[in-house]
Write a protein that holds these residues in place. Structure first.
Motif, PDB file in Angstrom:
ATOM      1  N   VAL A   8       0.862  -1.182   0.000  1.00  0.00           N
ATOM      2  CA  VAL A   8       0.000   0.000   0.000  1.00  0.00           C
ATOM      3  C   VAL A   8       0.897   1.231   0.000  1.00  0.00           C
ATOM      4  N   PRO A   9       0.382   2.374  -0.424  1.00  0.00           N
ATOM      5  CA  PRO A   9       1.166   3.608  -0.307  1.00  0.00           C
ATOM      6  C   PRO A   9       1.570   3.820   1.150  1.00  0.00           C
ATOM      7  N   PRO A  10       2.830   4.089   1.415  1.00  0.00           N
ATOM      8  CA  PRO A  10       3.311   4.191   2.802  1.00  0.00           C
ATOM      9  C   PRO A  10       2.507   5.143   3.677  1.00  0.00           C
ATOM     10  N   LYS A  34       1.449  -5.301  10.388  1.00  0.00           N
ATOM     11  CA  LYS A  34       2.548  -4.416  10.766  1.00  0.00           C
ATOM     12  C   LYS A  34       3.286  -3.954   9.518  1.00  0.00           C
ATOM     13  N   PRO A  35       3.783  -2.738   9.544  1.00  0.00           N
ATOM     14  CA  PRO A  35       4.561  -2.257   8.393  1.00  0.00           C
ATOM     15  C   PRO A  35       5.896  -2.985   8.340  1.00  0.00           C
ATOM     16  N   GLU A  36       6.313  -3.308   7.145  1.00  0.00           N
ATOM     17  CA  GLU A  36       7.522  -4.107   7.001  1.00  0.00           C
ATOM     18  C   GLU A  36       8.708  -3.305   6.461  1.00  0.00           C
ATOM     19  N   LYS A  37       8.569  -2.807   5.262  1.00  0.00           N
ATOM     20  CA  LYS A  37       9.722  -2.218   4.583  1.00  0.00           C
ATOM     21  C   LYS A  37       9.443  -0.757   4.250  1.00  0.00           C
ATOM     22  N   GLU A  38      10.430   0.077   4.467  1.00  0.00           N
ATOM     23  CA  GLU A  38      10.328   1.486   4.109  1.00  0.00           C
ATOM     24  C   GLU A  38      11.634   1.940   3.479  1.00  0.00           C
ATOM     25  N   ASP A  39      11.522   2.940   2.625  1.00  0.00           N
ATOM     26  CA  ASP A  39      12.699   3.562   2.007  1.00  0.00           C
ATOM     27  C   ASP A  39      13.574   2.542   1.282  1.00  0.00           C
ATOM     28  N   MET A  40      12.923   1.660   0.542  1.00  0.00           N
ATOM     29  CA  MET A  40      13.657   0.664  -0.235  1.00  0.00           C
ATOM     30  C   MET A  40      13.099   0.619  -1.648  1.00  0.00           C
ATOM     31  N   TRP A  41      13.947   0.218  -2.571  1.00  0.00           N
ATOM     32  CA  TRP A  41      13.511   0.004  -3.937  1.00  0.00           C
ATOM     33  C   TRP A  41      12.936  -1.396  -4.072  1.00  0.00           C
ATOM     34  N   ALA A  51      12.614  -8.369  -5.606  1.00  0.00           N
ATOM     35  CA  ALA A  51      13.628  -8.100  -4.593  1.00  0.00           C
ATOM     36  C   ALA A  51      13.417  -6.703  -4.024  1.00  0.00           C
ATOM     37  N   LEU A  52      13.704  -6.543  -2.734  1.00  0.00           N
ATOM     38  CA  LEU A  52      13.705  -5.248  -2.066  1.00  0.00           C
ATOM     39  C   LEU A  52      15.150  -4.927  -1.706  1.00  0.00           C
ATOM     40  N   TYR A  53      15.573  -3.686  -1.970  1.00  0.00           N
ATOM     41  CA  TYR A  53      16.988  -3.368  -1.819  1.00  0.00           C
ATOM     42  C   TYR A  53      17.173  -1.854  -1.746  1.00  0.00           C
ATOM     43  N   THR A  54      18.366  -1.450  -1.383  1.00  0.00           N
ATOM     44  CA  THR A  54      18.745  -0.042  -1.472  1.00  0.00           C
ATOM     45  C   THR A  54      19.738   0.104  -2.617  1.00  0.00           C
ATOM     46  N   TYR A  55      19.703   1.264  -3.243  1.00  0.00           N
ATOM     47  CA  TYR A  55      20.583   1.505  -4.395  1.00  0.00           C
ATOM     48  C   TYR A  55      21.131   2.920  -4.307  1.00  0.00           C
ATOM     49  N   GLU A  56      22.440   3.012  -4.167  1.00  0.00           N
ATOM     50  CA  GLU A  56      23.081   4.321  -4.059  1.00  0.00           C
ATOM     51  C   GLU A  56      24.494   4.223  -4.612  1.00  0.00           C
ATOM     52  N   ASN A  57      24.829   5.148  -5.492  1.00  0.00           N
ATOM     53  CA  ASN A  57      26.158   5.183  -6.114  1.00  0.00           C
ATOM     54  C   ASN A  57      26.520   3.839  -6.751  1.00  0.00           C
ATOM     55  N   GLU A  58      25.538   3.280  -7.462  1.00  0.00           N
ATOM     56  CA  GLU A  58      25.698   2.004  -8.163  1.00  0.00           C
ATOM     57  C   GLU A  58      26.024   0.844  -7.220  1.00  0.00           C
ATOM     58  N   ILE A  60      24.359  -1.914  -4.680  1.00  0.00           N
ATOM     59  CA  ILE A  60      23.103  -2.588  -4.351  1.00  0.00           C
ATOM     60  C   ILE A  60      23.276  -3.333  -3.032  1.00  0.00           C
ATOM     61  N   LYS A  61      22.349  -3.086  -2.097  1.00  0.00           N
ATOM     62  CA  LYS A  61      22.405  -3.773  -0.809  1.00  0.00           C
ATOM     63  C   LYS A  61      21.032  -4.337  -0.473  1.00  0.00           C
ATOM     64  N   PHE A  62      21.033  -5.585   0.002  1.00  0.00           N
ATOM     65  CA  PHE A  62      19.805  -6.195   0.480  1.00  0.00           C
ATOM     66  C   PHE A  62      19.700  -5.982   1.988  1.00  0.00           C
ATOM     67  N   MET A  63      18.554  -6.301   2.550  1.00  0.00           N
ATOM     68  CA  MET A  63      18.333  -6.080   3.977  1.00  0.00           C
ATOM     69  C   MET A  63      19.258  -6.960   4.812  1.00  0.00           C
ATOM     70  N   GLU A  64      19.780  -6.409   5.873  1.00  0.00           N
ATOM     71  CA  GLU A  64      20.641  -7.173   6.764  1.00  0.00           C
ATOM     72  C   GLU A  64      19.793  -8.045   7.683  1.00  0.00           C
ATOM     73  N   GLY A  65      20.215  -9.285   7.847  1.00  0.00           N
ATOM     74  CA  GLY A  65      19.517 -10.188   8.752  1.00  0.00           C
ATOM     75  C   GLY A  65      18.216 -10.737   8.212  1.00  0.00           C
ATOM     76  N   GLU A  66      17.876 -10.410   6.977  1.00  0.00           N
ATOM     77  CA  GLU A  66      16.630 -10.897   6.390  1.00  0.00           C
ATOM     78  C   GLU A  66      16.801 -10.999   4.881  1.00  0.00           C
ATOM     79  N   ARG A  67      16.302 -12.068   4.325  1.00  0.00           N
ATOM     80  CA  ARG A  67      16.406 -12.260   2.878  1.00  0.00           C
ATOM     81  C   ARG A  67      15.317 -11.434   2.206  1.00  0.00           C
TER      82      ARG A  67
END
Length: 314
Positions: A8-10, A34-41, A51-58, A60-67
């Protein structure tokens, strides 16, 4: 939306959580949603492939401690680099995202994965699978034979011999890609063969995975609409879980239950021309079948001709 999650829209997330909270069936004061993920692509290929991830300066990082990426369509594969990479699915997903952002090209995927192969692990849980190891077991001491409930490796068919698919089956290896360079059994014939050309390369698997179409929605990219389906017939089949251990070999098709009365009704509606389109070449043959239905109210679907006719009418 999935069975246990919804996007849903955050800005509306907390409002929806509060709205459904009175439905909490527990005595404990816990959140129903409960809300799960925020500020992720989010990068979605198709249903259950995202996939949910962060992307900055080329980077790519996935969530820590969770697939934070799905393995649907990849989870059946064994680790292609067992001695080099621990979380190999994460590496494949990272390469898929790099391909999306133009950091790498399809040729880079081919170069990296072309010498690796798509291999699954299978349990020798049926006599059908065990029989295929008869030739390899011959002359071997009991301790070295393939036995019931041992593991084995399965490759994915890419070529055919005389129009029949070759399905590689090999003794279990802790280094699965090596089986492509060793003798294996063709599941269909029991013959021993050898050659990497019989195995599907991992680069082909990855590129096909990344280009997987979305069947549930109309469109190719962006916001899509749910696909409308109009059923023109109903076929009853067995549970998907039937013979699930053998599904990587694709040796068991879904069990189909035929509605005999429906088939007889369709036969009675056939005229000579329609009969020829479904394999009834002669007027007399059609008349005999229809007369028998009128007289007995039954047909023998165990007869090969009638079974083939039923398949064409379904």
């Amino acid at each position: 939306m999935d069975t246990d999650s919804i996007f849903v829209p955050p800005e509306h997330a907390q409002e929806i959580i509060d709205y459904f909270q009175p439905l909490n069936p527990y005595n404990l004061d816990i959140d129903l949603l409960k809300p799960e993920k925020e500020d992720m692509w989010s990068y979605g290929i198709s249903s259950k492939r995202y996939a949910l991830y962060t992307y900055e300066n080329e980077e790519i990082k996935f969530m820590e401690g969770e697939r934070s990426f799905k393995l649907h369509g990849l989870g059946h594969l064994t680790n292609p680099f067992p001695k080099a990479v621990d979380d190999w699915q994460a590496e494949i997903w990272e390469d898929i995202l790099k391909l999306h952002y133009g950091i790498i090209k399809p040729t880079d995927i081919e170069e990296k994965y072309s010498s690796l192969f798509a291999v699954s692990r299978l349990t020798v849980s049926t006599s059908n699978v065990l029989k295929r190891f008869k030739k390899i077991n011959e002359g071997q001491p009991w301790s070295r034979q393939i036995k019931p409930f041992n593991f084995c490796n399965v490759g994915f068919q890419v070529i055919e011999d005389d129009g029949k698919p070759i399905k590689p089956l090999a003794p279990f290896s802790n280094d699965p890609p090596k089986i492509a360079y060793e003798p294996f059994i063709d599941y269909n014939t029991g013959e021993i063969k050898q050659g990497v050309e019989y195995f599907k390369s991992l680069n082909r698997t990855i590129l096909q995975y990344a280009d997987h179409p979305e069947y549930k929605y109309e469109g190719n990219i962006g916001q899509m609409k749910r696909r409308h389906i109009h059923a023109d017939s109903v076929v009853l089949i067995g549970k998907e879980a039937n013979n699930i251990d053998d599904q990587p070999l694709d040796i068991y098709q879904a069990q189909v239950f035929i509605n005999k009365q429906e088939i007889m009704d369709k036969i009675m509606q056939l005229d000579v021309e329609m009969g020829r389109t479904v394999g009834i070449a002669y007027r007399g043959t059609l008349k005999r079948i229809q007369d028998k239905i009128k007289q007995t109210g039954d047909i023998n679907l165990n007869a090969r001709f009638m079974r083939e006719l039923a398949d064409k009418l379904m």
